[in-house]
Write an enzyme that holds these catalytic residues in place. Sequence first.
Site: not given
Length: 316
Positions: A17, A46, A129, A131, A170, A228-230, A273
Amino acid sequence: MTKPPLTLYLAAPRGFCAGVDRAIKIVEMALEKWGAPVYVRHEIVHNKYVVDDLRAKGAVFVEELDDCPTDRPVIFSAHGVPKAVPAEAARREMIYVDATCPLVSKVHVEAERHHEAGLQIIMIGHDGHPETIGTMGQLPEGAVLLVETAEDVANLNVRDESELAYVTQTTLSVDDTAGIVAALKTRFPDIRGPHKEDICYATTNRQEAVKAMAAQADAMLVVGAPNSSNSRRLVEVGARAGCTYAQLVQRANDIDWRALEGMRSLGLTAGASAPEVLVNEVIDALQTRYDVTIQQVETAVENVEFKVPRVLRVPA
């Protein structure tokens, strides 16, 4: 021997992104400007491949500011940091560059504005986390309450039910977050939310692409890191959207081939990421075993770009 046929649904958008692109560029430009070593507090993003690549170029990754010498530049990761971190760097007269994603910074500003207006903040996010730590760290200790699930809302002990606002991490699941927001609004009808959704465009777009291809695919691979959360949310979204098997892989050699036996179609995406080189590595691995037909599943076109900080755009 004839290879079995495989329809590969390739999600678009996928991978990097604008915030991740910018963060990596910041480290590379810092190395060009100041030379090696440049210190980075926490993983810049991440992804092990990205971190290892930057390490090879001269970046040194550390956990805390105390691990950095004061005479070398330090970069703060894309996830954001508590306010105390840049304050301490300034006190030590260090050169520092903040690579916090602008969309994360937007959440920081929202939280501060609500706090200044006398509202108590509830943050929807994952405990521990980076963030979440960074966002909660914009305000004094105890000023932000954290909820991870809709069930957590019932146990909240707030100061004044009519003086509340919420912000979110986010990179959350859009659907999960909607459920938590609904629970907050049911319990606290006067709660104020963000002017515009906190979950970033890239997280939303990648989840929508996964939903679009999940029902067509026998299985799904998500290229991304376990921290990596997303990326982890993409696995969950795929499974919920009807894909019977969804697997997170960092590299092609992590693929569990036995679990994919007998499948005729596969969805492939990458977290925000994860670089495209790793997606191509997975495609190459699939093509050694299958007669692959690629179909792109495009649900959005992204053209977002974020500028790097001015300190990197002026000569040393």
